[in-house]
Design a protein around this motif. Structure first.
Motif, mmCIF file in Angstrom:
data_model
loop_
_atom_site.group_PDB
_atom_site.id
_atom_site.type_symbol
_atom_site.label_atom_id
_atom_site.label_comp_id
_atom_site.label_asym_id
_atom_site.label_seq_id
_atom_site.Cartn_x
_atom_site.Cartn_y
_atom_site.Cartn_z
ATOM 1 N N GLU A 8 0.789 -1.250 0.048
ATOM 2 C CA GLU A 8 -0.015 -0.116 0.052
ATOM 3 C C GLU A 8 0.797 1.326 -0.130
ATOM 4 N N GLY A 9 1.945 1.352 0.454
ATOM 5 C CA GLY A 9 3.060 2.380 0.611
ATOM 6 C C GLY A 9 3.389 2.685 -0.893
ATOM 7 N N THR A 10 3.738 1.749 -1.544
ATOM 8 C CA THR A 10 4.282 2.116 -2.972
ATOM 9 C C THR A 10 2.908 2.611 -3.823
ATOM 10 N N VAL A 11 1.632 1.928 -3.630
ATOM 11 C CA VAL A 11 0.446 2.185 -4.408
ATOM 12 C C VAL A 11 0.087 3.812 -4.190
ATOM 13 N N ALA A 12 0.160 4.200 -2.871
ATOM 14 C CA ALA A 12 -0.239 5.378 -2.447
ATOM 15 C C ALA A 12 0.695 6.537 -3.290
ATOM 16 N N LEU A 13 1.938 6.258 -2.888
ATOM 17 C CA LEU A 13 2.833 7.133 -3.612
ATOM 18 C C LEU A 13 2.675 7.420 -4.908
ATOM 19 N N LEU A 14 2.723 6.132 -5.643
ATOM 20 C CA LEU A 14 2.437 6.405 -7.127
ATOM 21 C C LEU A 14 1.201 6.725 -7.582
ATOM 22 N N SER A 15 0.131 6.309 -6.759
ATOM 23 C CA SER A 15 -0.966 7.056 -7.067
ATOM 24 C C SER A 15 -1.107 8.648 -6.903
ATOM 25 N N ASP A 16 -0.445 9.056 -6.058
ATOM 26 C CA ASP A 16 -0.265 10.653 -6.098
ATOM 27 C C ASP A 16 0.364 11.174 -7.019
ATOM 28 N N TYR A 17 1.398 10.498 -7.561
ATOM 29 C CA TYR A 17 2.218 11.087 -8.727
ATOM 30 C C TYR A 17 1.503 10.891 -9.799
ATOM 31 N N ILE A 18 0.767 9.950 -10.142
ATOM 32 C CA ILE A 18 -0.113 9.829 -11.204
ATOM 33 C C ILE A 18 -1.251 11.037 -11.407
ATOM 34 N N SER A 19 -2.040 11.064 -10.267
ATOM 35 C CA SER A 19 -2.804 12.261 -10.307
ATOM 36 C C SER A 19 -2.289 13.549 -10.391
ATOM 37 N N GLN A 20 -0.941 13.949 -9.883
ATOM 38 C CA GLN A 20 -0.432 15.371 -10.404
ATOM 39 C C GLN A 20 -0.095 15.266 -11.576
ATOM 40 N N GLN A 21 0.802 14.307 -12.037
ATOM 41 C CA GLN A 21 1.064 14.320 -13.541
ATOM 42 C C GLN A 21 -0.072 14.315 -14.734
ATOM 43 N N GLU A 22 -1.057 13.786 -14.381
ATOM 44 C CA GLU A 22 -2.188 13.883 -15.234
ATOM 45 C C GLU A 22 -2.549 15.347 -15.450
ATOM 46 N N LYS A 23 -2.762 16.057 -14.162
ATOM 47 C CA LYS A 23 -3.117 17.392 -14.464
ATOM 48 C C LYS A 23 -1.860 18.249 -15.096
ATOM 49 N N GLU A 24 -0.918 17.762 -14.742
ATOM 50 C CA GLU A 24 0.265 18.792 -15.343
ATOM 51 C C GLU A 24 0.111 18.406 -17.056
ATOM 52 N N VAL A 25 -0.208 17.262 -17.404
ATOM 53 C CA VAL A 25 -0.197 16.967 -18.705
ATOM 54 C C VAL A 25 -1.147 17.533 -19.285
ATOM 55 N N TRP A 26 -2.499 17.655 -18.574
ATOM 56 C CA TRP A 26 -3.660 18.542 -19.073
ATOM 57 C C TRP A 26 -3.252 19.990 -19.248
ATOM 58 N N MET A 27 -2.600 20.606 -18.293
ATOM 59 C CA MET A 27 -2.128 22.026 -18.262
ATOM 60 C C MET A 27 -0.942 22.335 -19.379
ATOM 61 N N LEU A 28 -0.089 21.385 -19.485
ATOM 62 C CA LEU A 28 1.048 21.580 -20.487
ATOM 63 C C LEU A 28 0.532 21.421 -21.983
ATOM 64 N N ALA A 29 -0.591 20.424 -22.400
ATOM 65 C CA ALA A 29 -1.158 20.365 -23.523
ATOM 66 C C ALA A 29 -2.072 21.500 -24.059
ATOM 67 N N ALA A 30 -2.641 22.028 -22.975
ATOM 68 C CA ALA A 30 -3.390 23.294 -23.139
ATOM 69 C C ALA A 30 -2.640 24.438 -23.567
ATOM 70 N N TYR A 31 -1.482 24.561 -22.961
ATOM 71 C CA TYR A 31 -0.418 25.782 -23.057
ATOM 72 C C TYR A 31 -0.016 25.501 -24.560
ATOM 73 N N GLN A 32 0.094 24.158 -24.984
ATOM 74 C CA GLN A 32 0.582 23.960 -26.507
ATOM 75 C C GLN A 32 -0.445 24.219 -27.479
ATOM 76 N N GLY A 33 -1.761 24.386 -26.757
ATOM 77 C CA GLY A 33 -2.995 24.554 -27.687
ATOM 78 C C GLY A 33 -3.649 23.571 -28.150
ATOM 79 N N ARG A 34 -3.597 22.377 -27.327
ATOM 80 C CA ARG A 34 -4.044 20.977 -27.711
ATOM 81 C C ARG A 34 -4.759 20.491 -26.543
ATOM 82 N N SER A 35 -5.667 19.482 -26.844
ATOM 83 C CA SER A 35 -6.427 18.682 -25.758
ATOM 84 C C SER A 35 -5.517 17.591 -25.483
ATOM 85 N N ALA A 36 -5.322 17.228 -24.003
ATOM 86 C CA ALA A 36 -4.795 16.133 -23.507
ATOM 87 C C ALA A 36 -5.072 14.845 -24.039
#
Length: 159
Positions: free
Chosen positions: A131-159
């Motif tokens: 569960e420790g690794t699951v929780a850690l990676l779950s947090d990373y995935i959630s944060q990076q999915e949002k970051e991808v959405w934002m960077l894609a929007a900056y580039q003028g495209r959808s994630a």
């Protein structure tokens, strides 16, 4: 008893540590790439990208430390040489990029690779009952999915 100090099956924890070391290698190479983008970006979007790349590499550095400590917690040994990182990383070393949009595209492609890799490692950790690794990676995935959405929007495209 064939369990480690945190009660996980030793062979499974060792295999998971190897997967986390591969992830650590990708993080280290991405960290250095983003550092280079921060230092070398030029053009109209210099100020915003210079600051954004610093934000990204600060987050990557925290994750590098957390991954290394998780490997140690599992009973493994984290890689710590750049030759090891370069030989194990799926993310390629990027040099000489000054164009902000090319740098952002590189970050987006690296995040895609990380997200895919982290989902595989998360599944292995869940199967092990880690569960420790699951929780850690779950947090990373959630944060990076949002970051991808934002960077894609900056580039003028959808994630």
């Amino acid at each position: 008893m064939n369990t480690n100090l945190i009660g996980l099956q030793r062979d499974g924890a060792d295999a998971l540590s190897e997967q986390l070391n591969a992830l650590l290698a990708n993080y280290q190479v991405l960290y250095m790439n983003v550092r280079g983008f921060h230092w070398n970006v030029q053009g109209d979007n210099f100020f915003e990208l210079h600051a954004k790349f610093e934000e990204i590499y600060d987050q990557l550095l925290l994750k590098v430390d957390e991954l290394a400590e998780r490997i140690l917690t599992l009973g493994g040994k984290p890689l710590h040489g750049f030759s090891d990182y370069l030989s194990r990383s799926e993310i390629e070393e990027v040099k000489g990029v000054h164009n902000g949009h090319l740098a952002v595209e590189s970050v987006l492609s690296s995040y895609k690779l990380l997200l895919e890799q982290q989902r595989r490692v998360l599944a292995a950790a869940a199967e092990l009952g880690d569960e420790g690794t699951v929780a850690l990676l779950s947090d990373y995935i959630s944060q990076q999915e949002k970051e991808v959405w934002m960077l894609a929007a900056y580039q003028g495209r959808s994630a």
